[in-house]
Design an enzyme around this catalytic site. Structure first.
Site, mmCIF file in Angstrom:
data_model
loop_
_atom_site.group_PDB
_atom_site.id
_atom_site.type_symbol
_atom_site.label_atom_id
_atom_site.label_comp_id
_atom_site.label_asym_id
_atom_site.label_seq_id
_atom_site.Cartn_x
_atom_site.Cartn_y
_atom_site.Cartn_z
ATOM 1 N N LYS A 116 0.835 -1.203 0.000
ATOM 2 C CA LYS A 116 0.000 0.000 0.000
ATOM 3 C C LYS A 116 0.871 1.253 0.000
ATOM 4 O O LYS A 116 0.620 2.192 -0.755
ATOM 5 C CB LYS A 116 -0.902 -0.017 1.236
ATOM 6 C CG LYS A 116 -1.514 1.318 1.576
ATOM 7 C CD LYS A 116 -2.310 1.256 2.852
ATOM 8 C CE LYS A 116 -1.544 1.602 4.114
ATOM 9 N NZ LYS A 116 -1.264 3.029 4.326
ATOM 10 N N ASN A 117 1.900 1.258 0.847
ATOM 11 C CA ASN A 117 2.697 2.481 1.001
ATOM 12 C C ASN A 117 3.605 2.764 -0.192
ATOM 13 O O ASN A 117 4.188 3.840 -0.282
ATOM 14 C CB ASN A 117 3.527 2.425 2.287
ATOM 15 C CG ASN A 117 2.652 2.645 3.515
ATOM 16 O OD1 ASN A 117 1.456 2.925 3.389
ATOM 17 N ND2 ASN A 117 3.234 2.511 4.687
ATOM 18 N N CYS A 164 -4.587 13.217 13.188
ATOM 19 C CA CYS A 164 -4.493 11.778 13.000
ATOM 20 C C CYS A 164 -4.279 11.156 14.364
ATOM 21 O O CYS A 164 -3.616 11.744 15.218
ATOM 22 C CB CYS A 164 -3.324 11.474 12.092
ATOM 23 S SG CYS A 164 -2.906 9.744 12.044
ATOM 24 N N ARG A 183 1.471 14.818 13.054
ATOM 25 C CA ARG A 183 1.863 14.574 11.666
ATOM 26 C C ARG A 183 1.697 15.784 10.754
ATOM 27 O O ARG A 183 0.903 15.780 9.814
ATOM 28 C CB ARG A 183 1.092 13.389 11.096
ATOM 29 C CG ARG A 183 1.328 12.116 11.860
ATOM 30 C CD ARG A 183 0.533 10.980 11.298
ATOM 31 N NE ARG A 183 1.298 10.172 10.379
ATOM 32 C CZ ARG A 183 0.805 9.098 9.769
ATOM 33 N NH1 ARG A 183 -0.432 8.747 9.953
ATOM 34 N NH2 ARG A 183 1.545 8.400 8.966
ATOM 35 N N ASP A 221 5.704 0.746 11.982
ATOM 36 C CA ASP A 221 4.499 0.039 11.545
ATOM 37 C C ASP A 221 4.473 -1.437 11.965
ATOM 38 O O ASP A 221 3.486 -2.125 11.730
ATOM 39 C CB ASP A 221 4.349 0.132 10.019
ATOM 40 C CG ASP A 221 3.833 1.496 9.581
ATOM 41 O OD1 ASP A 221 3.464 2.309 10.448
ATOM 42 O OD2 ASP A 221 3.793 1.753 8.356
ATOM 43 N N ARG A 251 -8.313 -0.222 5.631
ATOM 44 C CA ARG A 251 -7.517 0.774 4.906
ATOM 45 C C ARG A 251 -6.239 0.158 4.347
ATOM 46 O O ARG A 251 -5.727 0.614 3.334
ATOM 47 C CB ARG A 251 -7.134 1.931 5.843
ATOM 48 C CG ARG A 251 -8.274 2.876 6.146
ATOM 49 C CD ARG A 251 -7.751 4.075 6.898
ATOM 50 N NE ARG A 251 -6.467 4.458 6.336
ATOM 51 C CZ ARG A 251 -5.449 4.965 7.026
ATOM 52 N NH1 ARG A 251 -5.568 5.177 8.302
ATOM 53 N NH2 ARG A 251 -4.321 5.274 6.434
HETATM 54 C C1 UD1 Z 1 4.736 6.864 6.199
HETATM 55 C C2 UD1 Z 1 3.880 5.636 6.098
HETATM 56 C C3 UD1 Z 1 3.432 5.185 7.486
HETATM 57 C C4 UD1 Z 1 4.633 5.013 8.407
HETATM 58 C C5 UD1 Z 1 5.512 6.250 8.395
HETATM 59 C C6 UD1 Z 1 6.810 6.073 9.165
HETATM 60 C C7 UD1 Z 1 2.828 5.904 3.937
HETATM 61 C C8 UD1 Z 1 1.596 6.189 3.167
HETATM 62 N N1 UD1 Z 1 2.731 5.948 5.278
HETATM 63 O O1 UD1 Z 1 3.933 7.912 6.743
HETATM 64 O O2 UD1 Z 1 2.731 3.946 7.345
HETATM 65 O O3 UD1 Z 1 4.182 4.785 9.723
HETATM 66 O O4 UD1 Z 1 5.865 6.593 7.039
HETATM 67 O O5 UD1 Z 1 7.510 4.980 8.702
HETATM 68 O O6 UD1 Z 1 3.872 5.632 3.376
HETATM 69 N N2 UD1 Z 1 6.725 14.885 10.196
HETATM 70 C C9 UD1 Z 1 6.779 16.243 10.457
HETATM 71 N N3 UD1 Z 1 6.644 17.109 9.404
HETATM 72 C C10 UD1 Z 1 6.449 16.673 8.117
HETATM 73 C C11 UD1 Z 1 6.394 15.290 7.876
HETATM 74 C C12 UD1 Z 1 6.530 14.401 8.936
HETATM 75 O O7 UD1 Z 1 6.969 16.657 11.582
HETATM 76 O O8 UD1 Z 1 6.335 17.515 7.217
HETATM 77 C C13 UD1 Z 1 6.877 13.914 11.332
HETATM 78 C C14 UD1 Z 1 5.605 13.109 11.584
HETATM 79 O O9 UD1 Z 1 4.743 13.806 12.434
HETATM 80 C C15 UD1 Z 1 6.156 11.854 12.221
HETATM 81 C C16 UD1 Z 1 7.508 11.673 11.531
HETATM 82 O O10 UD1 Z 1 7.834 12.944 10.968
HETATM 83 O O11 UD1 Z 1 6.359 12.042 13.588
HETATM 84 C C17 UD1 Z 1 7.513 10.592 10.448
HETATM 85 O O12 UD1 Z 1 6.568 10.894 9.467
HETATM 86 P P1 UD1 Z 1 6.715 10.448 7.954
HETATM 87 O O13 UD1 Z 1 7.978 9.666 7.757
HETATM 88 O O14 UD1 Z 1 6.503 11.635 7.094
HETATM 89 O O15 UD1 Z 1 5.497 9.459 7.798
HETATM 90 P P2 UD1 Z 1 4.401 9.431 6.666
HETATM 91 O O16 UD1 Z 1 5.034 9.666 5.340
HETATM 92 O O17 UD1 Z 1 3.237 10.249 7.061
#
Ligand code: UD1
Length: 425
Positions: free
Chosen positions: A23-24, A118, A123, A307, A400
């Protein structure tokens, strides 16, 4: 009106289970089809709710999408009909924000609703936006929307504050059509990033280094349609590996890729699990009574994946001795802990660390509630290991991200049924 899982615990599971597409990986790859006109053939796409949400979003921009075969998705991009992703489509799934980079790159203008809160933490999307700004976009946030505009995007050096998966993907996609070269440092290294880069390169992009901390994207004038096979879902693989260990190794997992979750395998080996791979089949030897406790810390790839945190906690609760889980990626990812305690686990939390006192022989069946996708899967695993009937509520979370979850578990011998409840969301 919604659905829950009713699980009659105690059955012995065995057989072969096959891992589906990730999915990711599929989500950013689908978003990337907004970058160019043409036909895209995507194989190994899981048929699940988040994918349907992304399809709906793509259709909103005028793309034509159909399933050619059960996991083969065809997308035709005849040119985008708009630049705005509205709240009602974005709110369903945070990954919708991944359309921002591709639309900005192809139209030089995009407007996307902020994804909102969320359950597993705030996030935010600040890293994504900082990256777009560095590429030359002007960002305005108002009325719950982010608007990005640029006469042109120009390649530059971008250093991420944290190796965010989504920000790496969004910035990488936006840079493909920029003028000159973008160097993205402190990039996320997850296998899904590499998969997306391979797809973008098949579309005509020039990306090297994906999968490492430095990604170099040489901008090109235009991109085109492409064919691609999505990698297998490493989190689903990990979930079934835990299920097998809980069952003493009687489940064979087909299509798990060790390099994608190396750390996870290492942790389990440290606990005493023995893995043997024959062709694509993973055979598992494990004796629950003799496994050792372990301490883990979730980290960005190649660290232990967040995850797969809630699933291993089920194992930790059953293994003798005290294990710990330190969560460093998300600030609020222990919402499954009170539910596990209701099932008889002994866990206490101090700050970002959960201390799990093992030794539970059987969980004690009750009604529990899924708080997110992975937590939901772990409650199902616990329900299978429980005495009596467990009701797992809010399974829309599980829908999901786990393709045919109950079908696969039923085939292995689990007694799990989907029930419709009047009072369920
Ligand atoms: C992706 C995965 C999710 C997984 C996560 C971490 C998908 C669709 N989802 O989520 O399943 O749990 O990676 O491996 O691929 N953050 C900020 N600012 C930003 C972006 C992120 O502060 O602009 C923080 C988030 O709040 C979180 C951390 O960075 O604490 C990691 O987030 P991120 O790696 O971006 O996860 P996702 O891409 O949302």
């Amino acid at each position: 009106m919604g659905y829950a899982y009713k699980i009659e615990g105690g059955s012995k599971l065995s057989g072969i289970v096959e891992v589906g597409g990730a999915k990711n990986s599929a989500l950013p790859i689908l978003a990337a089809t907004l970058l160019a006109k043409g036909r895209f053939d995507l194989e190994n796409v899981p048929n699940l709710k988040d994918i349907h949400s992304m399809i709906e979003l793509l259709a909103h921009f005028g793309l034509e999408i159909h399933w050619e075969n059960p996991n083969h998705l065809v997308i035709i991009n005849p040119g985008l009909t708009g630049i705005e992703a509205p709240y009602n489509l974005v709110k369903k799934m945070r990954a919708s924000f991944l359309v921002m980079g591709p639309i900005l790159a192809s139209e030089r203008h995009s407007r996307v609703s902020l994804p909102g809160g969320c359950a597993i933490g705030a996030r935010p999307v600040d890293y994504h936006l900082k990256g777009f700004e560095k590429l030359g976009a002007k960002i305005v946030i108002e009325h719950g929307y982010v608007e990005a505009k640029a006469d042109k995007l120009v390649g530059t050096k971008i250093i991420l504050d944290f190796p965010s998966v989504g920000a790496t993907e969004n910035i990488m996609m936006a840079s493909t059509l920029a003028e000159g070269t973008t160097i993205l440092e402190n990039a996320a290294r997850e296998p899904e990033i590499e998969d997306l880069a391979n797809f973008l390169n098949a579309m005509g992009a020039k990306i090297i280094g994906a999968g490492s901390s430095t990604i170099v994207i040489e901008g090109v004038d235009h991109l085109h349609g492409a064919k691609h096979r999505v990698i297998n879902d490493r989190i689903q693989a990990g979930t079934f590996i835990i299920a097998s260990i809980l069952q003493g190794g009687s489940i064979i997992v087909k299509g798990a890729v060790r390099e994608h979750i190396e750390k996870f395998y290492e942790v389990l080996e440290k606990m005493g699990v023995v893995f043997t791979e024959i062709d694509e089949e993973l055979h598992i030897e494990a004796d629950l009574k003799n496994l050792k406790p372990v301490n883990i810390k979730t980290m960005p790839h190649p660290g232990y994946p967040t995850d797969l945190q809630s699933q291993i906690m089920i194992l930790m609760a059953m293994v003798n001795g005290e294990s710990t889980v330190a969560e460093t990626v998300f600030e609020n990812r222990f919402m499954h802990v009170p539910e596990l305690e209701r099932l008889g686990a002994h866990i206490h939390i101090e700050g970002h660390t959960a201390f799990i006192k093992g030794g539970v022989e059987k969980f004690s069946a009750t009604e529990v509630m899924a708080s997110d996708l992975r937590a939901g899967a772990s409650l199902v695993l616990a329900g299978i290991m429980a005495e009596g009937e467990t009701l797992v509520r809010r399974i829309y979370h599980i829908d999901r991200g786990y393709d045919k979850f109950e079908e696969k578990l039923t085939k292995l011998g689990a007694k799990i049924t989907r029930v419709r409840l009047e009072d369920e969301v």
